[in-house]
Design a protein around this motif. Structure first.
Motif, PDB file in Angstrom:
ATOM      1  N   GLU A 140      80.946 -55.174  98.128  1.00  0.00           N
ATOM      2  CA  GLU A 140      81.361 -54.614  99.419  1.00  0.00           C
ATOM      3  C   GLU A 140      82.089 -55.663 100.259  1.00  0.00           C
ATOM      4  O   GLU A 140      83.119 -55.380 100.876  1.00  0.00           O
ATOM      5  CB  GLU A 140      80.137 -54.113 100.193  1.00  0.00           C
ATOM      6  CG  GLU A 140      79.461 -52.893  99.606  1.00  0.00           C
ATOM      7  CD  GLU A 140      78.233 -52.474 100.393  1.00  0.00           C
ATOM      8  OE1 GLU A 140      77.662 -51.415 100.095  1.00  0.00           O
ATOM      9  OE2 GLU A 140      77.841 -53.221 101.315  1.00  0.00           O
TER      10      GLU A 140
ATOM     11  N   VAL B  55      75.241 -63.876  99.662  1.00  0.00           N
ATOM     12  CA  VAL B  55      74.651 -62.693 100.319  1.00  0.00           C
ATOM     13  C   VAL B  55      73.369 -63.153 101.005  1.00  0.00           C
ATOM     14  O   VAL B  55      72.290 -63.150 100.396  1.00  0.00           O
ATOM     15  CB  VAL B  55      74.361 -61.580  99.290  1.00  0.00           C
ATOM     16  CG1 VAL B  55      73.828 -60.323  99.988  1.00  0.00           C
ATOM     17  CG2 VAL B  55      75.608 -61.239  98.485  1.00  0.00           C
TER      18      VAL B  55
ATOM     19  N   ALA C 289      72.206 -52.139  97.826  1.00  0.00           N
ATOM     20  CA  ALA C 289      72.952 -53.258  98.393  1.00  0.00           C
ATOM     21  C   ALA C 289      72.430 -53.667  99.760  1.00  0.00           C
ATOM     22  O   ALA C 289      72.856 -54.683 100.306  1.00  0.00           O
ATOM     23  CB  ALA C 289      74.434 -52.891  98.499  1.00  0.00           C
ATOM     24  N   VAL C 290      71.506 -52.910 100.331  1.00  0.00           N
ATOM     25  CA  VAL C 290      70.946 -53.206 101.644  1.00  0.00           C
ATOM     26  C   VAL C 290      69.677 -54.038 101.466  1.00  0.00           C
ATOM     27  O   VAL C 290      68.754 -53.630 100.761  1.00  0.00           O
ATOM     28  CB  VAL C 290      70.630 -51.910 102.408  1.00  0.00           C
ATOM     29  CG1 VAL C 290      70.132 -52.226 103.805  1.00  0.00           C
ATOM     30  CG2 VAL C 290      71.847 -51.017 102.450  1.00  0.00           C
TER      31      VAL C 290
ATOM     32  N   ARG D  40      78.031 -45.883 100.383  1.00  0.00           N
ATOM     33  CA  ARG D  40      76.670 -46.097  99.891  1.00  0.00           C
ATOM     34  C   ARG D  40      75.932 -44.758  99.783  1.00  0.00           C
ATOM     35  O   ARG D  40      76.009 -43.937 100.694  1.00  0.00           O
ATOM     36  CB  ARG D  40      75.874 -46.986 100.851  1.00  0.00           C
ATOM     37  CG  ARG D  40      76.300 -48.428 100.919  1.00  0.00           C
ATOM     38  CD  ARG D  40      75.476 -49.138 101.987  1.00  0.00           C
ATOM     39  NE  ARG D  40      75.898 -50.515 102.180  1.00  0.00           N
ATOM     40  CZ  ARG D  40      75.547 -51.265 103.212  1.00  0.00           C
ATOM     41  NH1 ARG D  40      74.772 -50.741 104.161  1.00  0.00           N
ATOM     42  NH2 ARG D  40      75.955 -52.516 103.308  1.00  0.00           N
TER      43      ARG D  40
ATOM     44  N   THR E 253      78.613 -54.024 109.803  1.00  0.00           N
ATOM     45  CA  THR E 253      77.987 -55.213 109.231  1.00  0.00           C
ATOM     46  C   THR E 253      78.461 -56.461 109.960  1.00  0.00           C
ATOM     47  O   THR E 253      79.523 -56.482 110.574  1.00  0.00           O
ATOM     48  CB  THR E 253      78.324 -55.334 107.742  1.00  0.00           C
ATOM     49  OG1 THR E 253      79.747 -55.410 107.602  1.00  0.00           O
ATOM     50  CG2 THR E 253      77.812 -54.127 106.976  1.00  0.00           C
TER      51      THR E 253
ATOM     52  N   TYR F 228      69.995 -61.332 100.686  1.00  0.00           N
ATOM     53  CA  TYR F 228      69.405 -61.188  99.346  1.00  0.00           C
ATOM     54  C   TYR F 228      68.092 -61.964  99.286  1.00  0.00           C
ATOM     55  O   TYR F 228      68.052 -63.170  99.528  1.00  0.00           O
ATOM     56  CB  TYR F 228      70.397 -61.697  98.310  1.00  0.00           C
ATOM     57  CG  TYR F 228      69.861 -61.826  96.892  1.00  0.00           C
ATOM     58  CD1 TYR F 228      69.042 -60.851  96.326  1.00  0.00           C
ATOM     59  CD2 TYR F 228      70.205 -62.936  96.115  1.00  0.00           C
ATOM     60  CE1 TYR F 228      68.573 -60.978  95.029  1.00  0.00           C
ATOM     61  CE2 TYR F 228      69.745 -63.064  94.810  1.00  0.00           C
ATOM     62  CZ  TYR F 228      68.921 -62.090  94.276  1.00  0.00           C
ATOM     63  OH  TYR F 228      68.459 -62.212  92.986  1.00  0.00           O
TER      64      TYR F 228
ATOM     65  N   SER G 168      79.360 -47.602  96.168  1.00  0.00           N
ATOM     66  CA  SER G 168      78.296 -48.589  96.315  1.00  0.00           C
ATOM     67  C   SER G 168      76.934 -47.895  96.261  1.00  0.00           C
ATOM     68  O   SER G 168      76.841 -46.729  95.854  1.00  0.00           O
ATOM     69  CB  SER G 168      78.479 -49.368  97.624  1.00  0.00           C
ATOM     70  OG  SER G 168      77.573 -50.458  97.685  1.00  0.00           O
TER      71      SER G 168
ATOM     72  N   LYS H 204      76.331 -55.615  94.194  1.00  0.00           N
ATOM     73  CA  LYS H 204      77.053 -54.530  94.870  1.00  0.00           C
ATOM     74  C   LYS H 204      77.318 -54.877  96.335  1.00  0.00           C
ATOM     75  O   LYS H 204      78.356 -54.512  96.890  1.00  0.00           O
ATOM     76  CB  LYS H 204      76.270 -53.223  94.761  1.00  0.00           C
ATOM     77  CG  LYS H 204      76.133 -52.683  93.333  1.00  0.00           C
ATOM     78  CD  LYS H 204      77.467 -52.299  92.740  1.00  0.00           C
ATOM     79  CE  LYS H 204      77.976 -50.978  93.258  1.00  0.00           C
ATOM     80  NZ  LYS H 204      79.217 -50.545  92.561  1.00  0.00           N
ATOM     81  N   ARG H 205      76.376 -55.596  96.967  1.00  0.00           N
ATOM     82  CA  ARG H 205      76.627 -56.034  98.352  1.00  0.00           C
ATOM     83  C   ARG H 205      77.780 -57.041  98.382  1.00  0.00           C
ATOM     84  O   ARG H 205      78.649 -56.973  99.260  1.00  0.00           O
ATOM     85  CB  ARG H 205      75.361 -56.655  98.933  1.00  0.00           C
ATOM     86  CG  ARG H 205      75.539 -57.255 100.324  1.00  0.00           C
ATOM     87  CD  ARG H 205      76.020 -56.228 101.306  1.00  0.00           C
ATOM     88  NE  ARG H 205      76.299 -56.829 102.616  1.00  0.00           N
ATOM     89  CZ  ARG H 205      77.245 -56.425 103.433  1.00  0.00           C
ATOM     90  NH1 ARG H 205      78.053 -55.420 103.090  1.00  0.00           N
ATOM     91  NH2 ARG H 205      77.419 -57.002 104.601  1.00  0.00           N
TER      92      ARG H 205
END
Length: 644
Positions: free
Chosen positions: A424, A601, A409-410, A443, A567, A604, A405, A420-421
């Motif tokens: 995951e 997400v 993605a964060v 990551r 998470t 996002y 990853s 990519k998130r």
């Protein structure tokens, strides 16, 4: 029968053996002479003469068994002298044993103690004298280029030993970061100053090259890099540990991308990794890419029995095949062209070879390309491709599945990072469904030198004469090397538990504009010759990247550089994800796709017209986070400030 001609080395060894034999006889005579106060009676002269063959044969046997005659006197060192001392002790014991067993009449036993001491002194002295003659300044400097070594005395000692076998260079001075070491000397090479005096010392000793002996990540290494680049002084580094072990080890090496890091490269648990992969079958998707190919190299180095390489790029697979066949001829390599979006092909490959571990590195990663016209392709490859790879790994009985990853993605602001998130989250969902396989994600930040990364782009722009294009003067990124990235993924495969997401402590982020300035200096040019221009942030691009989202916490692992991200939030319904992507068609509307992706997400925050007030708040959060100067590695130096 034709006799074999002696080589020059054989002749040298024979000559050295004759010298040693002569010194043995001299020591034997001296031992008797000293025993009788410099006047040996006639009857004892006869005893000395009769027992001489016993002495010579005993020492010849002991020194021959220890291969002392094979030593190269030009490079004699402490290990060689210890070997010589052991041979002399054995020779003395053997001589004493034989003479005492023969019961030689009138033999003075004190000679048996004096003689080994004299032999060690004479044989050690002749070797030391020869090396001193070889290293005489008048001989050593002839044909060699002057060199300045940067590093503490402890670091410089290893560099000076390595330089003894390199005929091209002659160390003339040392620059130490330790103030108390200035004025001292090591192997007759003086410490003439600190690292900040690099240009002045180089001018003083007429050196145009610097060898940095300090370890990666040390402050003096970066300081020397900047000063040498500004003064247009060539810079060399000592080889890394893995290069010493290569089939053709290099001597000193040119500055490489790893030297641009502001920290020491991460070293992981090689012994544990070797135990995991030795004799096993491993499958890697995206094997032809930058990270995937390095994964394959390290897996092969760790002793895998069979390596199954999967990639959509025919050329990438071909290049990898040629490299691995030459470097690891005993490993079975299998190379498959395959699109990870085709589950049937992945399933067939996995079930045929039954890999123990599956590494999933196949992905679309270029942010601007995936943002505007290829958003749906990013979702289908990064999300659906990951789902297929994870399910295929479980179906073929793999013990572990590791997904590669990204820090994007964060709190993602672009489609690539959000995809990519979501990938995951998909891996965590599959982990709950497939208990027999361990599923983990890893990551990391930007990889120096990888395809599509900023360093190759800057290098090409500098070669063309500029300008070097940077999107924003304040943009910062975390960086790591390709070997580090691959080692991190391998380590996660070793220590991860199902559903975990690993992050790497990557030190401090680096300003991209500072990276551009360093590369310009290393090319031997100035910013007047190769200007830097700012083009503005591209669609979906952040000023900075994070490794952990604001609502996440992390916990430590046994490795000090690795942490586990904890998470929160619901996991996606995989059937609904697949159904939406199927119904969306080949080219869904951008706003519709981003709206759906944001529902999957929640963190996002897309840039552009889709963004709501919450997104604007996220962008303000980015600006706020950039205020503290301590978060950014500022490569400040007075010489650098002239060009700002």
């Amino acid at each position: 029968m034709q006799l074999r001609r002696l080589s020059p080395f054989d002749r040298i060894n024979a000559l050295q053996a004759l010298v040693d034999a002569g010194l043995l006889l001299v020591a034997w005579a001296l031992a008797f002479w000293l025993r009788f106060n410099l006047d040996v009676p006639a009857e004892y002269r006869y005893v000395a003469l009769v027992t001489t063959p016993v002495c010579v044969l005993s020492y010849a046997l002991s020194l021959g068994v220890l291969r002392v005659h094979r030593q190269v006197w030009d490079f004699i060192g402490l290990p060689d002298l210890r070997q010589l001392a052991l041979g002399v002790v054995l020779g003395g014991v053997l001589t004493a044993t034989v003479i005492l067993m023969l019961r030689v009449p009138l033999f003075p036993r004190s000679v048996l103690l004096l003689h080994p001491v004299l032999v060690l002194v004479l044989l050690g002295a002749v070797r030391a004298a020869w090396r001193t003659l070889i290293e005489h300044p008048g001989r050593t400097h002839a044909g060699r280029k002057p060199l300045v070594v940067v590093g503490s005395l402890q670091d410089a000692s290893g560099a000076l030993r390595a330089l003894q076998g390199v005929a091209q260079w002659q160390a003339e001075a040392i620059l130490s970061p330790v103030a108390s070491e200035v004025g001292r000397a090591l192997q007759n090479v003086r410490v003439l100053g600190s690292v900040g005096e690099l240009k002045e010392v180089c001018d003083f000793v007429h050196a145009h090259t610097v060898l940095v002996a300090s370890p990666p990540g040390s402050p003096e290494r970066r300081e020397a890099l900047m000063l040498a680049a500004d003064a247009r002084i060539a810079m060399l580094h000592m080889p890394r540990a893995d290069q010493w072990l290569s089939p053709q080890p290099e001597g000193v090496r040119q500055v490489e991308l790893e030297d641009l890091l502001g920290r020491e490269p991460v070293q992981l648990d090689v012994a544990g990794l070797a135990e995991l992969f030795s004799g096993q079958t491993v499958l890697v998707t995206g094997a032809g890419g930058s990270i995937g190919s390095e994964l394959c190299r390290q897996i092969a180095r760790l002793g895998a029995r069979r390596l199954v390489c999967v990639d959509l790029s025919e050329f990438g697979l071909y290049a990898l095949e040629q490299e691995l066949q030459q470097a690891h001829p005993n490993m079975e390599g299998l190379y498959y062209t395959c699109n990870v979006r085709e589950y049937g092909r992945l399933h067939a490959i996995g079930c045929e070879h039954r890999p123990t571990v599956v590494f999933h590195a196949a992905a679309y990663k270029h942010v601007p390309l995936m943002e505007e016209h290829n958003a749906v392709e990013a979702l289908r490859t990064n999300v659906v491709g990951t789902l297929h790879a994870a399910r295929a790994a479980a179906a073929c009985g793999a013990r572990r599945f590791v997904m590669v990853s990204t820090d994007k993605a964060v709190n993602p602001t672009n489609v690539m990072g959000a995809s990519k998130r979501l990938a995951e989250l998909v891996v965590q969902t599959v982990a709950l469904q497939e208990r027999a396989t361990e599923f983990v994600s890893v990551r990391f930040g930007n990889v120096l030198g990888s395809s599509g990364s900023v360093v190759p782009l800057f290098t090409r722009q500098i070669a063309r004469g500029g300008p070097v294009t940077v999107t924003h003067p304040e943009i910062v990124r975390y960086f790591m090397t390709i070997p580090e990235a691959a080692q991190l993924v391998l380590q996660a495969g070793l220590m991860g538990r199902s559903g975990q997401i690993f992050v790497l402590d990557m030190g401090e982020p680096v300003k991209i504009v500072e990276l551009a300035r360093i590369l310009i200096r290393l090319s031997g040019k100035t910013e007047q010759e190769v200007p830097i221009t700012f083009t503005g942030l591209r669609p979906g691009e952040k000023l900075y990247e994070e490794l952990l989202a604001s609502d996440e916490t992390s916990e430590p692992t046994p490795h000090p550089k690795l942490r586990i991200a904890k998470t929160a939030g619901p996991l996606p319904e995989i059937a609904a994800v697949l159904r939406w992507l199927e119904e969306a068609g080949p080219q869904p509307a951008g706003e519709e796709l981003r709206g759906w992706l944001r529902r999957q997400v929640p963190e996002y925050a897309p840039a552009g017209p889709v963004a709501s007030g919450g997104d604007a708040g996220a962008r303000e959060h980015v600006a706020d986070q950039l205020q503290p100067d301590e978060r950014v590695v500022q490569l400040h130096h007075p010489l650098l400030e002239r060009h700002r």
